[in-house]
Design an enzyme around this catalytic site. Structure first.
Site, short mmCIF file in Angstrom:
data_model
loop_
_atom_site.label_atom_id
_atom_site.label_comp_id
_atom_site.label_asym_id
_atom_site.label_seq_id
_atom_site.Cartn_x
_atom_site.Cartn_y
_atom_site.Cartn_z
N ASP A 29 0.85 -1.20 0.00
CA ASP A 29 0.00 0.00 0.00
C ASP A 29 0.88 1.25 0.00
O ASP A 29 1.92 1.30 0.67
CB ASP A 29 -0.92 -0.01 1.23
CG ASP A 29 -2.08 0.96 1.08
OD1 ASP A 29 -3.23 0.50 0.93
OD2 ASP A 29 -1.84 2.20 1.09
N ILE A 30 0.46 2.25 -0.75
CA ILE A 30 1.24 3.49 -0.88
C ILE A 30 1.24 4.30 0.42
O ILE A 30 2.14 5.10 0.66
CB ILE A 30 0.71 4.33 -2.07
CG1 ILE A 30 1.76 5.26 -2.61
CG2 ILE A 30 -0.56 5.07 -1.71
CD1 ILE A 30 1.41 5.87 -3.96
N ASN A 86 -12.75 -3.53 2.22
CA ASN A 86 -13.71 -2.43 2.33
C ASN A 86 -14.63 -2.46 1.11
O ASN A 86 -14.16 -2.59 -0.03
CB ASN A 86 -12.96 -1.09 2.38
CG ASN A 86 -12.13 -0.95 3.64
OD1 ASN A 86 -12.53 -1.39 4.70
ND2 ASN A 86 -10.96 -0.34 3.51
N GLY A 92 -16.27 2.26 3.41
CA GLY A 92 -15.11 3.13 3.30
C GLY A 92 -14.23 2.83 2.10
O GLY A 92 -13.04 3.16 2.10
N GLN A 93 -14.81 2.21 1.06
CA GLN A 93 -14.01 1.85 -0.12
C GLN A 93 -13.64 3.11 -0.92
O GLN A 93 -14.51 3.91 -1.25
CB GLN A 93 -14.79 0.88 -1.01
CG GLN A 93 -13.97 0.37 -2.19
CD GLN A 93 -14.70 -0.69 -3.01
OE1 GLN A 93 -15.90 -0.93 -2.80
NE2 GLN A 93 -13.99 -1.31 -3.92
N HIS A 99 -9.96 -5.41 -3.62
CA HIS A 99 -8.64 -5.63 -3.03
C HIS A 99 -8.80 -6.08 -1.59
O HIS A 99 -9.71 -5.65 -0.90
CB HIS A 99 -7.78 -4.37 -3.10
CG HIS A 99 -8.44 -3.13 -2.57
ND1 HIS A 99 -9.40 -2.42 -3.28
CD2 HIS A 99 -8.30 -2.48 -1.40
CE1 HIS A 99 -9.80 -1.38 -2.57
NE2 HIS A 99 -9.16 -1.40 -1.40
P1 5GP Z 1 -9.79 1.24 0.17
O1 5GP Z 1 -10.11 2.41 1.06
O2 5GP Z 1 -10.40 1.38 -1.19
O3 5GP Z 1 -10.07 -0.07 0.81
O4 5GP Z 1 -8.22 1.25 0.04
C1 5GP Z 1 -7.53 1.72 -1.06
C2 5GP Z 1 -6.06 1.65 -0.68
O5 5GP Z 1 -5.29 1.83 -1.85
C3 5GP Z 1 -5.61 2.74 0.32
O6 5GP Z 1 -5.07 2.11 1.47
C4 5GP Z 1 -4.58 3.54 -0.47
O7 5GP Z 1 -3.49 3.97 0.33
C5 5GP Z 1 -4.14 2.57 -1.54
N1 5GP Z 1 -3.74 3.19 -2.80
C6 5GP Z 1 -4.42 4.13 -3.50
N2 5GP Z 1 -3.76 4.45 -4.63
C7 5GP Z 1 -2.65 3.67 -4.65
C8 5GP Z 1 -1.56 3.54 -5.57
O8 5GP Z 1 -1.49 4.21 -6.62
N3 5GP Z 1 -0.59 2.64 -5.27
C9 5GP Z 1 -0.63 1.89 -4.12
N4 5GP Z 1 0.39 1.03 -3.91
N5 5GP Z 1 -1.64 1.98 -3.24
C10 5GP Z 1 -2.63 2.87 -3.49
#
Ligand code: 5GP
Ligand code: ZN
Length: 115
Positions: A29-30, A86, A92-93, A99
């Site tokens: 994760d970034i 999520n 909170g997606q 993923h």
């Molecule tokens: P969600 O809130 O949709 O479950 O999580 C999305 C996740 O993707 C977040 O934890 C966010 O930090 C991560 N993320 C978003 N954009 C990128 C990206 O371009 N690269 C990586 N490695 N992670 C990302």
């Protein structure tokens, strides 16, 4: 498909890949929330678990086992970890490509932060 995780799956956006095969890819994760924070995604675009089909049964099994492999590779399979998917607004997606977060490397506390 114009989706950030599809682009990562196609190698068009760089990511720190943890493991990959023809069906899925796992990358860090970034914005990590813990020492270990890796995302496992299917290469096929599925928006979220709400959109998964019965035909995706095998792929979803692969996703779970890949999460296990990530935990092993990162050395948190014995100490423990949490898997999170999520889903949609209340879930909170933020990124609408399915993923599974693999989070660990420290005690994570109770289930939810937002209460
Ligand atoms: P969600 O809130 O949709 O479950 O999580 C999305 C996740 O993707 C977040 O934890 C966010 O930090 C991560 N993320 C978003 N954009 C990128 C990206 O371009 N690269 C990586 N490695 N992670 C990302
Ligand atoms: Zn996608």
């Amino acid at each position: 498909m114009d989706c950030i995780f599809c682009k990562i799956a196609r190698g068009e956006i760089p990511a720190k890949t943890v493991l990959e095969d023809e069906h899925l890819i796992a990358f860090d994760d970034i914005a990590p929330l813990a020492p270990v924070h890796t995302l496992v995604i299917p290469k096929k675009h599925i928006a979220n678990m709400g959109d998964a089909d019965d035909e995706d049964r095998e792929l979803l099994g692969r996703l779970m086992l890949a999460a296990r492999d990530v935990a092993r590779k990162k050395g948190v399979d014995e100490s423990g970890f949490r898997l999170i998917a999520n889903t949609r607004s209340d879930g909170g997606q933020e990124v609408y490509h399915l993923h599974v977060h693999v989070i660990g490397g420290r005690p994570l506390g109770r289930m939810l932060l937002g209460r």
